[in-house]
Design an enzyme around this catalytic site. Structure first.
Site, PDB file in Angstrom:
ATOM      1  CG  ASP A  62      -2.052  -0.996   1.080  1.00  0.00           C
ATOM      2  OD1 ASP A  62      -2.678  -1.036  -0.002  1.00  0.00           O
ATOM      3  OD2 ASP A  62      -2.300  -1.749   2.036  1.00  0.00           O
TER       4      ASP A  62
ATOM      5  CG  ASP B 109      -7.131  -3.571  -2.921  1.00  0.00           C
ATOM      6  OD1 ASP B 109      -7.523  -4.630  -3.455  1.00  0.00           O
ATOM      7  OD2 ASP B 109      -7.654  -3.113  -1.897  1.00  0.00           O
TER       8      ASP B 109
ATOM      9  N   GLY C  86      -8.089 -18.075  -7.690  1.00  0.00           N
ATOM     10  CA  GLY C  86      -8.615 -16.728  -7.548  1.00  0.00           C
ATOM     11  C   GLY C  86      -9.677 -16.737  -6.463  1.00  0.00           C
TER      12      GLY C  86
ATOM     13  CB  THR D  41     -13.598 -12.658  -2.572  1.00  0.00           C
ATOM     14  OG1 THR D  41     -13.807 -11.255  -2.351  1.00  0.00           O
ATOM     15  CG2 THR D  41     -14.366 -13.439  -1.499  1.00  0.00           C
TER      16      THR D  41
ATOM     17  NE  ARG E 209     -12.306  -0.175  -1.243  1.00  0.00           N
ATOM     18  CZ  ARG E 209     -13.031  -0.753  -0.277  1.00  0.00           C
ATOM     19  NH1 ARG E 209     -14.336  -0.541  -0.200  1.00  0.00           N
ATOM     20  NH2 ARG E 209     -12.469  -1.548   0.611  1.00  0.00           N
TER      21      ARG E 209
ATOM     22  CD1 TRP F 112      -9.258  -1.913  -5.161  1.00  0.00           C
ATOM     23  CD2 TRP F 112      -9.000   0.291  -5.468  1.00  0.00           C
ATOM     24  NE1 TRP F 112      -9.380  -1.302  -3.943  1.00  0.00           N
ATOM     25  CE2 TRP F 112      -9.224   0.051  -4.094  1.00  0.00           C
ATOM     26  CE3 TRP F 112      -8.808   1.600  -5.892  1.00  0.00           C
ATOM     27  CZ2 TRP F 112      -9.257   1.068  -3.133  1.00  0.00           C
ATOM     28  CZ3 TRP F 112      -8.854   2.629  -4.941  1.00  0.00           C
ATOM     29  CH2 TRP F 112      -9.069   2.366  -3.588  1.00  0.00           C
TER      30      TRP F 112
END
Length: 405
Positions: free
Chosen positions: A116, A179, A237, A239, A251, A255
């Site tokens: 981040d 993100d 894959g 979540t 969201r 992104w």
């Protein structure tokens, strides 16, 4: 044609033109003035000592919860202050933005604890550098880019998002979350400002590998992909913050829209422009009437499910930029109009915080599966809302979207 019929036709034409023009003339200044007023109230209530960075106001509460520079959202408050300074040109806001930005300095030199750093440092120091040219900001950003690059795994081709054990991520295998696409902007910037071409190559590799593995045939995205850290093979894959592994978390998709639009801007590779449109189109197709998404497009309790104003703000900002790249004029106009309609909804009494609390927006959802920040005011919603407003003001005044006001 009789005068009465002519009058009716004229009225219809004016009405139609008025509707079209309203999409191109969303009144940005009142919304920006509102943001300044809300930020003024927030700034007056901040603690004198750390933690003093506002993160959220929970549903039913009036006061901000505060975080330190270590929190992944720490860059959004100083970034918001830089946008307020850009709009007002008031040196008092510049001083506030500088002060809160500098609180994040240790991140440039500490070992990376997650991906981040782009959110944290480019929103704060990056906007500060853009508006002031401060050479010290540049040094901090270049150091941060090098720190972020340490998380890149060349065997996989992406940046590691969480270098620690997170549920369902099969640690110590390699995980990458959607993100992370936003954090590539820091690497692209650094590669052009003394950081070296390897940073550009890392960013392109990450975007390309994510494009290959993070999306389903309909262009909806997984939140997380787990890779074998030694072979680079995709394991699964999943979540983390969405409703289900096969759902479109709002969201996360925003992104992707923002990240691939930015990646095209930095690379001019048409495959990224095409992809940005594909991930945008599936999102737009499934929106509710007011264009503010439910927290997950597959939430089982729609239409009673919580909304996510933060996803709408991110998407509006991204679509404004995307509209400037698309060669098809009709499609470009659609992206621009949709962005403005999103901002109209966000600027209405349904979504602005106004007298409810001191944030800009209500009705964002952070981490629904953890029952965290559900239907709350959150700092990144405010950041991307004011960013979108500033971008729209530039477009309305004929300036490039990344120029300074």
């Amino acid at each position: 044609m009789s005068s009465s019929r002519f009058s009716v036709v004229l009225i219809l034409l004016v009405a139609l033109c008025g509707f079209t023009l309203s999409r191109d003339r969303f009144p940005v200044d009142p919304a920006l003035t509102y943001c300044v007023q809300q930020a003024t109230k927030t700034a007056a209530s901040l603690p004198a000592t750390e933690p003093n960075l506002p993160r959220n106001i929970l549903n039913g509460k009036k006061n901000w919860n505060y975080i330190s520079y270590k929190d992944w959202t720490s860059g959004f408050w100083p970034g918001t202050l830089w946008y307020i300074y850009e709009y007002t040109k008031d040196p008092a806001w510049k001083a506030k933005a500088d002060s809160f930005t500098r609180e994040l300095t240790p991140l440039a030199f500490q070992k990376a604890v997650d991906h981040d750093l782009g959110f944290q440092m480019y929103c704060s120091f990056g906007n500060g550098l853009r508006l002031t040219g401060n050479a010290d900001y540049k040094k901090k950003l270049l150091a941060t880019a090098d720190t972020l690059a340490t998380l890149f795994n060349p065997k996989v081709g992406t940046i590691l998002s969480w270098p620690r054990s997170v549920p369902n991520m099969e640690w110590p295998q390699h995980n990458t979350i959607m993100d992370n696409m936003i954090n590539l902007e820091l690497l692209f910037w650094a590669s052009k400002n003394g950081g070296g071409k390897h940073l550009y190559d890392i960013a392109v590799s990450h975007a390309t590998t994510t494009m290959k593995n993070h999306f389903r045939p309909d262009y909806t995205s997984y939140h997380v992909v787990v890779y074998d850290r030694e072979t680079g093979k995709k394991i699964k894959g999943v979540t983390h913050q969405g409703y289900a592994d096969n759902s479109m978390w709002a969201r996360g998709q925003s992104w992707a829209i923002y990240g691939y639009t930015m990646t095209y801007r930095e690379t001019k590779d048409p495959k990224f422009l095409d992809f940005a449109q594909n991930v945008s189109d599936v999102y737009l197709k499934r929106l509710p009437k007011d264009l503010i998404p439910y927290w997950d497009f597959s939430a089982p309790d729609i239409p009673s499910a919580p909304r996510d104003a933060s996803a709408a703000a991110v998407t509006a900002s991204a679509l404004l930029e995307l509209s400037t790249f698309v060669k098809d004029k009709a499609k470009a106009a659609t992206y621009r109009a949709k962005a403005e309609q999103m901002l109209e909804s966000l600027s209405s009494a349904n979504y602005q915080s106004r007298q409810v609390n001191d944030a800009f927006l209500l009705h964002s959802t952070g981490h629904k599966p953890n029952n965290s920040e559900v239907d709350a005011s959150i700092n990144y919603a405010d950041y991307y809302y004011i960013e979108a407003l500033i971008r729209l003001k530039k477009l309305q005044t004929g300036k490039p979207i990344l120029a300074n006001l």
